[in-house]
Design an enzyme around this catalytic site. Structure first.
Site, PDB file in Angstrom:
ATOM      1  CE  LYS A  40      62.794 -36.797 -58.209  1.00  0.00           C
ATOM      2  NZ  LYS A  40      62.260 -36.446 -56.890  1.00  0.00           N
ATOM      3  N   GLY A  41      61.851 -42.780 -61.327  1.00  0.00           N
ATOM      4  CA  GLY A  41      61.636 -44.208 -61.098  1.00  0.00           C
ATOM      5  C   GLY A  41      62.441 -45.140 -61.982  1.00  0.00           C
ATOM      6  CD  GLU A  96      57.705 -44.894 -67.329  1.00  0.00           C
ATOM      7  OE1 GLU A  96      58.206 -45.104 -66.199  1.00  0.00           O
ATOM      8  OE2 GLU A  96      56.843 -44.024 -67.528  1.00  0.00           O
ATOM      9  CG  ASP A  97      58.968 -46.362 -62.767  1.00  0.00           C
ATOM     10  OD1 ASP A  97      58.237 -46.142 -63.760  1.00  0.00           O
ATOM     11  OD2 ASP A  97      58.907 -45.685 -61.728  1.00  0.00           O
ATOM     12  CG  ASP A 100      48.923 -48.141 -62.431  1.00  0.00           C
ATOM     13  OD1 ASP A 100      48.244 -49.161 -62.609  1.00  0.00           O
ATOM     14  OD2 ASP A 100      48.732 -47.371 -61.472  1.00  0.00           O
ATOM     15  CE  LYS A 128      50.701 -50.785 -60.505  1.00  0.00           C
ATOM     16  NZ  LYS A 128      50.584 -50.232 -59.122  1.00  0.00           N
ATOM     17  CG  PHE A 149      51.695 -48.282 -54.303  1.00  0.00           C
ATOM     18  CD1 PHE A 149      51.408 -47.378 -55.313  1.00  0.00           C
ATOM     19  CD2 PHE A 149      52.815 -48.051 -53.507  1.00  0.00           C
ATOM     20  CE1 PHE A 149      52.200 -46.266 -55.530  1.00  0.00           C
ATOM     21  CE2 PHE A 149      53.612 -46.938 -53.717  1.00  0.00           C
ATOM     22  CZ  PHE A 149      53.311 -46.048 -54.724  1.00  0.00           C
ATOM     23  CB  VAL A 150      55.420 -52.537 -56.341  1.00  0.00           C
ATOM     24  CG1 VAL A 150      54.518 -53.759 -56.390  1.00  0.00           C
ATOM     25  CG2 VAL A 150      55.435 -51.840 -57.705  1.00  0.00           C
TER      26      VAL A 150
HETATM   27  P1  IMP Z   1      50.587 -44.448 -65.300  1.00  0.00           P
HETATM   28  O1  IMP Z   1      50.593 -43.129 -66.016  1.00  0.00           O
HETATM   29  O2  IMP Z   1      49.317 -44.678 -64.549  1.00  0.00           O
HETATM   30  O3  IMP Z   1      50.937 -45.613 -66.203  1.00  0.00           O
HETATM   31  O4  IMP Z   1      51.660 -44.334 -64.145  1.00  0.00           O
HETATM   32  C1  IMP Z   1      52.985 -44.485 -64.376  1.00  0.00           C
HETATM   33  C2  IMP Z   1      53.827 -43.894 -63.276  1.00  0.00           C
HETATM   34  O5  IMP Z   1      53.170 -43.900 -62.006  1.00  0.00           O
HETATM   35  C3  IMP Z   1      55.043 -44.758 -63.103  1.00  0.00           C
HETATM   36  O6  IMP Z   1      56.082 -44.356 -63.965  1.00  0.00           O
HETATM   37  C4  IMP Z   1      55.365 -44.568 -61.629  1.00  0.00           C
HETATM   38  O7  IMP Z   1      56.187 -43.453 -61.449  1.00  0.00           O
HETATM   39  C5  IMP Z   1      54.023 -44.356 -60.979  1.00  0.00           C
HETATM   40  N1  IMP Z   1      53.492 -45.620 -60.417  1.00  0.00           N
HETATM   41  C6  IMP Z   1      52.493 -46.386 -60.906  1.00  0.00           C
HETATM   42  N2  IMP Z   1      52.281 -47.470 -60.138  1.00  0.00           N
HETATM   43  C7  IMP Z   1      53.192 -47.402 -59.147  1.00  0.00           C
HETATM   44  C8  IMP Z   1      53.501 -48.261 -58.027  1.00  0.00           C
HETATM   45  O8  IMP Z   1      52.914 -49.337 -57.798  1.00  0.00           O
HETATM   46  N3  IMP Z   1      54.519 -47.848 -57.233  1.00  0.00           N
HETATM   47  C9  IMP Z   1      55.218 -46.698 -57.442  1.00  0.00           C
HETATM   48  N4  IMP Z   1      54.963 -45.880 -58.470  1.00  0.00           N
HETATM   49  C10 IMP Z   1      53.963 -46.214 -59.308  1.00  0.00           C
HETATM   50 MG    MG Z   2      57.895 -43.744 -63.944  1.00  0.00          MG
END
Ligand code: IMP
Ligand code: MG
Length: 173
Positions: A40-41, A96-97, A100, A128, A149-150
């Site tokens: 949803k982000g 994407e939002d 990470d 990030k 964490f945002v």
């Molecule tokens: P990744 O697979 O570790 O890159 O994580 C990606 C997903 O984790 C993002 O699309 C977000 O939904 C969630 N996410 C990662 N970091 C944050 C944060 O700082 N705040 C809120 N959601 C996050």
């Molecule tokens: Mg996301």
């Protein structure tokens, strides 16, 4: 909200989204585009970004989960909702939002590439890079941020705060 510190203001987001829209419009000139929102982000960002793109475009939505309700990555990615339309032969831009670890995205790229789009690029509001564990290539980045964490502007903490119009951090972090 009193317990939040603003990291990126509404005005800064608006300005940057406009710039990204302009850039994307130039890069895809003469083509049609298919924006894929990762729910949803990514929803606030995609809606605002789409309004700044001057092209014929489609919007489709996909939901995957990699995080559960906690702040740390589980490493497990699951499709909750797939796209409604095929993407074969289309110019696809994943919106994407935040990226990470990059696990969610590298999984998405893999399954979407198997569907033979004409092109596949990635646009993220926030990046990030510190915790990246994959070598996924990101084409458009709104803001590069520290490993904090945002929340807000689509991003949640335990499903809350998505409606905040700016990007913030919790004060007791
Ligand atoms: P990744 O697979 O570790 O890159 O994580 C990606 C997903 O984790 C993002 O699309 C977000 O939904 C969630 N996410 C990662 N970091 C944050 C944060 O700082 N705040 C809120 N959601 C996050
Ligand atoms: Mg996301």
């Amino acid at each position: 909200m009193e317990h939040l510190d603003i990291l990126i203001s509404e005005e800064e987001i608006k300005k940057r989204v406009k710039e990204l829209g302009k850039q994307i419009t130039q890069d895809y000139r003469g083509k049609e585009l298919c924006l894929i929102c990762v729910l949803k982000g990514g929803v606030m960002f995609m809606v605002d970004l789409a309004k700044e793109i001057d092209l014929l475009l489609e919007m489709d939505f996909m939901a995957v989960s990699s995080y559960g309700n906690e702040k740390t990555s589980s490493g497990v990615v699951k499709i909750i909702k797939d796209l409604d339309e095929p993407i074969e032969g289309k110019h696809v831009l994943i919106v994407e939002d935040i990226i990470d670890s990059g696990r969610t995205l590298s999984y998405l790229v893999k399954i979407l590439n198997d569907r033979k789009p004409a092109s596949l690029r990635i646009c993220t509001l926030l990046d990030k890079p510190e915790k990246r564990v994959t070598d996924v290539r990101v084409d458009y980045v709104g803001f590069t941020i520290e490993d904090k964490f945002v929340l807000g502007y689509g991003l949640d903490y335990m499903q809350k705060y998505r409606n905040i119009p700016y990007i913030a951090v919790l004060k007791d972090e």
